[in-house]
Design a protein around this motif. Structure first.
Motif, PDB file in Angstrom:
ATOM      1  N   PRO A  35      10.124   5.902  -7.274  1.00 17.51           N
ATOM      2  CA  PRO A  35      10.571   4.615  -7.821  1.00 17.51           C
ATOM      3  C   PRO A  35      11.553   3.842  -6.925  1.00 17.51           C
ATOM      4  N   PHE A  36      12.518   4.539  -6.343  1.00 13.84           N
ATOM      5  CA  PHE A  36      13.495   3.848  -5.497  1.00 13.84           C
ATOM      6  C   PHE A  36      12.813   3.246  -4.266  1.00 13.84           C
ATOM      7  N   THR A  37      12.010   4.040  -3.580  1.00 19.59           N
ATOM      8  CA  THR A  37      11.329   3.579  -2.381  1.00 19.59           C
ATOM      9  C   THR A  37      10.316   2.496  -2.716  1.00 19.59           C
ATOM     10  N   LYS A  38       9.646   2.639  -3.848  1.00 20.55           N
ATOM     11  CA  LYS A  38       8.675   1.635  -4.278  1.00 20.55           C
ATOM     12  C   LYS A  38       9.347   0.276  -4.450  1.00 20.55           C
ATOM     13  N   ARG A  39      10.499   0.269  -5.117  1.00 19.09           N
ATOM     14  CA  ARG A  39      11.232  -0.975  -5.337  1.00 19.09           C
ATOM     15  C   ARG A  39      11.627  -1.609  -3.998  1.00 19.09           C
ATOM     16  N   ARG A  40      12.093  -0.785  -3.060  1.00 16.73           N
ATOM     17  CA  ARG A  40      12.498  -1.293  -1.750  1.00 16.73           C
ATOM     18  C   ARG A  40      11.299  -1.839  -0.971  1.00 16.73           C
ATOM     19  N   LEU A  77      10.632  -5.651   0.243  1.00 16.25           N
ATOM     20  CA  LEU A  77      10.309  -5.939   1.638  1.00 16.25           C
ATOM     21  C   LEU A  77       9.029  -6.769   1.739  1.00 16.25           C
ATOM     22  N   ALA A  78       8.033  -6.417   0.940  1.00 17.97           N
ATOM     23  CA  ALA A  78       6.777  -7.172   0.933  1.00 17.97           C
ATOM     24  C   ALA A  78       7.022  -8.627   0.530  1.00 17.97           C
ATOM     25  N   LYS A  79       7.887  -8.843  -0.453  1.00 17.32           N
ATOM     26  CA  LYS A  79       8.208 -10.218  -0.869  1.00 17.32           C
ATOM     27  C   LYS A  79       8.833 -11.000   0.278  1.00 17.32           C
ATOM     28  N   ARG A  80       9.744 -10.347   1.009  1.00 13.12           N
ATOM     29  CA  ARG A  80      10.391 -11.025   2.125  1.00 13.12           C
ATOM     30  C   ARG A  80       9.383 -11.375   3.220  1.00 13.12           C
ATOM     31  N   TYR A  81       8.458 -10.460   3.488  1.00 10.10           N
ATOM     32  CA  TYR A  81       7.427 -10.749   4.485  1.00 10.10           C
ATOM     33  C   TYR A  81       6.513 -11.870   4.011  1.00 10.10           C
ATOM     34  N   ASP A  82       6.205 -11.907   2.711  1.00 11.48           N
ATOM     35  CA  ASP A  82       5.393 -12.999   2.168  1.00 11.48           C
ATOM     36  C   ASP A  82       6.091 -14.341   2.377  1.00 11.48           C
ATOM     37  N   GLU A 131       0.832  -1.209   0.000  1.00  8.25           N
ATOM     38  CA  GLU A 131       0.000   0.000   0.000  1.00  8.25           C
ATOM     39  C   GLU A 131       0.865   1.258   0.000  1.00  8.25           C
ATOM     40  N   LEU A 132       1.909   1.262   0.792  1.00 10.97           N
ATOM     41  CA  LEU A 132       2.811   2.415   0.832  1.00 10.97           C
ATOM     42  C   LEU A 132       3.538   2.582  -0.501  1.00 10.97           C
ATOM     43  N   ALA A 133       3.861   1.483  -1.151  1.00  7.53           N
ATOM     44  CA  ALA A 133       4.594   1.522  -2.418  1.00  7.53           C
ATOM     45  C   ALA A 133       3.780   2.185  -3.528  1.00  7.53           C
ATOM     46  N   GLU A 134       2.468   2.114  -3.446  1.00  8.73           N
ATOM     47  CA  GLU A 134       1.615   2.690  -4.486  1.00  8.73           C
ATOM     48  C   GLU A 134       1.883   4.177  -4.714  1.00  8.73           C
ATOM     49  N   ASN A 135       2.217   4.898  -3.651  1.00 13.86           N
ATOM     50  CA  ASN A 135       2.411   6.349  -3.755  1.00 13.86           C
ATOM     51  C   ASN A 135       3.866   6.773  -3.565  1.00 13.86           C
ATOM     52  N   ALA A 136       4.779   5.830  -3.623  1.00 14.05           N
ATOM     53  CA  ALA A 136       6.185   6.134  -3.349  1.00 14.05           C
ATOM     54  C   ALA A 136       6.951   6.442  -4.628  1.00 14.05           C
TER      55      ALA A 136
END
Length: 64
Positions: free
Chosen positions: A21-26, A30-35, A14-19
């Motif tokens: 490009p660099f922050t979105k990628r990070r 992070l979401a993948k790691r939590y998954d 959700e945070l990545a949607e409005n971030a």
């Protein structure tokens, strides 16, 4: 604990949607790691110690 990680992964997306490009990628990484943590994968955990040290360290030679 699985639900905790799933919730964090969703929040990161959700945070990545409005971030930017660099922050979105990070955040998506992070979401993948939590998954993976929520599914019980060993990703993100410390690797098991090696039973045998690498040969290169024991040979004394710098040649590979």
């Amino acid at each position: 604990m699985e639900e905790f990680y799933r919730g964090f992964a969703q929040r990161a997306r959700e945070l990545a949607e409005n971030a930017d490009p660099f922050t979105k990628r990070r955040l998506l990484d992070l979401a993948k790691r939590y998954d993976l943590k929520s599914s019980g994968s060993s990703y993100g955990r410390a690797p098991a110690p090696r039973a045998t040290p690498p040969t290169m360290l024991l040979s004394g030679s710098a040649e590979a």
